[in-house]
Design a protein around this motif. Sequence first.
Motif, PDB file in Angstrom:
ATOM      1  N   ASP A  60       4.881   6.974   5.197  1.00  0.00           N
ATOM      2  CA  ASP A  60       4.247   6.568   3.942  1.00  0.00           C
ATOM      3  C   ASP A  60       5.257   5.886   3.024  1.00  0.00           C
ATOM      4  N   MET A  61       6.465   6.448   2.940  1.00  0.00           N
ATOM      5  CA  MET A  61       7.488   5.854   2.077  1.00  0.00           C
ATOM      6  C   MET A  61       7.923   4.484   2.602  1.00  0.00           C
ATOM      7  N   LEU A  62       8.040   4.348   3.915  1.00  0.00           N
ATOM      8  CA  LEU A  62       8.431   3.057   4.482  1.00  0.00           C
ATOM      9  C   LEU A  62       7.456   1.951   4.105  1.00  0.00           C
ATOM     10  N   TYR A  63       6.182   2.295   3.996  1.00  0.00           N
ATOM     11  CA  TYR A  63       5.156   1.282   3.734  1.00  0.00           C
ATOM     12  C   TYR A  63       4.837   1.102   2.253  1.00  0.00           C
ATOM     13  N   THR A  64       5.194   2.059   1.427  1.00  0.00           N
ATOM     14  CA  THR A  64       4.782   1.972   0.019  1.00  0.00           C
ATOM     15  C   THR A  64       5.935   1.811  -0.969  1.00  0.00           C
ATOM     16  N   LEU A  65       7.181   1.928  -0.515  1.00  0.00           N
ATOM     17  CA  LEU A  65       8.292   1.902  -1.463  1.00  0.00           C
ATOM     18  C   LEU A  65       9.218   0.704  -1.287  1.00  0.00           C
ATOM     19  N   GLN A  66       8.710  -0.372  -0.706  1.00  0.00           N
ATOM     20  CA  GLN A  66       9.502  -1.594  -0.658  1.00  0.00           C
ATOM     21  C   GLN A  66       9.214  -2.454  -1.893  1.00  0.00           C
ATOM     22  N   ASP A  67      10.065  -3.450  -2.120  1.00  0.00           N
ATOM     23  CA  ASP A  67      10.093  -4.140  -3.420  1.00  0.00           C
ATOM     24  C   ASP A  67       8.750  -4.723  -3.851  1.00  0.00           C
ATOM     25  N   ALA A  68       8.132  -5.535  -3.011  1.00  0.00           N
ATOM     26  CA  ALA A  68       6.897  -6.205  -3.421  1.00  0.00           C
ATOM     27  C   ALA A  68       5.778  -5.197  -3.650  1.00  0.00           C
ATOM     28  N   THR A  69       5.707  -4.178  -2.800  1.00  0.00           N
ATOM     29  CA  THR A  69       4.651  -3.168  -2.934  1.00  0.00           C
ATOM     30  C   THR A  69       4.846  -2.354  -4.207  1.00  0.00           C
ATOM     31  N   LEU A  70       6.089  -2.030  -4.533  1.00  0.00           N
ATOM     32  CA  LEU A  70       6.368  -1.324  -5.790  1.00  0.00           C
ATOM     33  C   LEU A  70       6.028  -2.192  -6.995  1.00  0.00           C
ATOM     34  N   THR A  71       6.387  -3.464  -6.926  1.00  0.00           N
ATOM     35  CA  THR A  71       6.109  -4.381  -8.032  1.00  0.00           C
ATOM     36  C   THR A  71       4.604  -4.551  -8.216  1.00  0.00           C
TER      37      THR A  71
ATOM     38  N   LEU B  87      18.053   3.318  -5.630  1.00  0.00           N
ATOM     39  CA  LEU B  87      18.155   3.089  -4.196  1.00  0.00           C
ATOM     40  C   LEU B  87      17.741   1.655  -3.898  1.00  0.00           C
ATOM     41  N   ASP B  88      18.710   0.830  -3.457  1.00  0.00           N
ATOM     42  CA  ASP B  88      18.304  -0.517  -3.053  1.00  0.00           C
ATOM     43  C   ASP B  88      17.643  -0.431  -1.682  1.00  0.00           C
TER      44      ASP B  88
ATOM     45  N   ALA C 123       3.289  -5.295 -13.006  1.00  0.00           N
ATOM     46  CA  ALA C 123       4.173  -6.030 -13.907  1.00  0.00           C
ATOM     47  C   ALA C 123       5.275  -6.670 -13.078  1.00  0.00           C
ATOM     48  N   ASP C 124       5.894  -7.713 -13.634  1.00  0.00           N
ATOM     49  CA  ASP C 124       6.974  -8.398 -12.949  1.00  0.00           C
ATOM     50  C   ASP C 124       8.270  -7.645 -13.224  1.00  0.00           C
ATOM     51  N   ILE C 125       8.659  -6.756 -12.334  1.00  0.00           N
ATOM     52  CA  ILE C 125       9.841  -5.920 -12.547  1.00  0.00           C
ATOM     53  C   ILE C 125      11.006  -6.407 -11.697  1.00  0.00           C
ATOM     54  N   SER C 126      12.214  -6.115 -12.137  1.00  0.00           N
ATOM     55  CA  SER C 126      13.421  -6.565 -11.446  1.00  0.00           C
ATOM     56  C   SER C 126      13.725  -5.687 -10.246  1.00  0.00           C
TER      57      SER C 126
ATOM     58  N   CYS D 134      13.017  -1.724  -9.494  1.00  0.00           N
ATOM     59  CA  CYS D 134      12.449  -1.250  -8.231  1.00  0.00           C
ATOM     60  C   CYS D 134      13.317  -0.140  -7.649  1.00  0.00           C
ATOM     61  N   ALA D 135      14.628  -0.340  -7.704  1.00  0.00           N
ATOM     62  CA  ALA D 135      15.555   0.653  -7.149  1.00  0.00           C
ATOM     63  C   ALA D 135      15.431   1.986  -7.875  1.00  0.00           C
ATOM     64  N   LYS D 136      15.199   1.944  -9.184  1.00  0.00           N
ATOM     65  CA  LYS D 136      15.042   3.182  -9.963  1.00  0.00           C
ATOM     66  C   LYS D 136      13.717   3.867  -9.644  1.00  0.00           C
TER      67      LYS D 136
END
Length: 333
Positions: free
Chosen positions: A297-308, A267-268, A313-316, A320-322
């Motif tokens: 909760d998902m809106l605040y915790t599942l965006q790219d920088a927060t997931l990374t 999910l991008d 680790a420096d993930i692509s 992040c989408a996976k």
Amino acid sequence: MSRWYQGNGNNSDVVLFSKVRLARNLADAPFPSRMSGEVKKSVTKKLYATIKNSSVANEFDLINMNDITDTKAASYVEKGLISREFFDTRQNSSFLLSKHENVSIMLCEEDHIRINSFVAGNDIASAYNTANKIDDILLANLKIAYSQQLGFLTSSPINLGTGLKATFALHLPGLAQRNAIYSLTSMVGKLGLSLRELYRDGAGDIYLLSNQVSLGITEKSALNNLSAICDQIIIQERNAREALKENPDCEDRVYRTLGVLKMARQLDKEEFLNSLSLVRLGISLGYFDYSYQQIGDMLYTLQDATLTDAAKADISQSTCAKIRANMVREVLK
């Protein structure tokens, strides 16, 4: 420890959160844009000491931007805890963050002090009271720049007066599907307010309603005016959603979207935001039993920088989408 966005607030079907920002400056220091590095450090130290020696000392941690990664800093931007401008000029900068992440105090951003207070749902009074409590501490212990004619003095003339900017984050899928956002934006603009997208290109159908006038008006009047318009928009949005109940194509789209979220392996960000918007709409229409807290909760915790940042680790973006898809499936199973 629970965060403010995991709570349940008033009118949560439409209002995601209420936010109050207060801008203040020291009378005996230049504005941040004119500060040298040493002066900036000195002012930051002085401001931090004021909070550290107050009744709210144990509620805050000092975040030194030099001590965190760029990814961590970008995560704070995603959550609205610091501004993009603060991120861009973060060298030798610091901000205070409360334990529940409901209050952040940027030090030496555009102004010396920017207090940001968040509350879930439609409760601007509580957001203001929290910010005002901190403001009172600063006013009692520091010489704050103030003019009898102009009110609080700020770096930008736009914020002169109260230095207050109050905001409601509104989920408006019903009005968006009616193509009514443009006319609504024009209408509130004539009333001294602004309505703008939270995410690029209106992803997620989330809009920020804010006051534009801070000079020649009291804080109470500004909050009351904003709340009155917010209440009218809530009524309009609910009416638009009622009409959608009669639309079988809308019902089909909402259910199909939930199916995609339950099965997707990637999910991008844009698809994620737009899909959560439809699921959130489905909750309000009585289709699903999920809670607004789960979506928040998902809106605040599942965006790219927060997931990374969480991955350490420096993930692509594809990774992040996976990860995002995996976590959404877990919540919506």
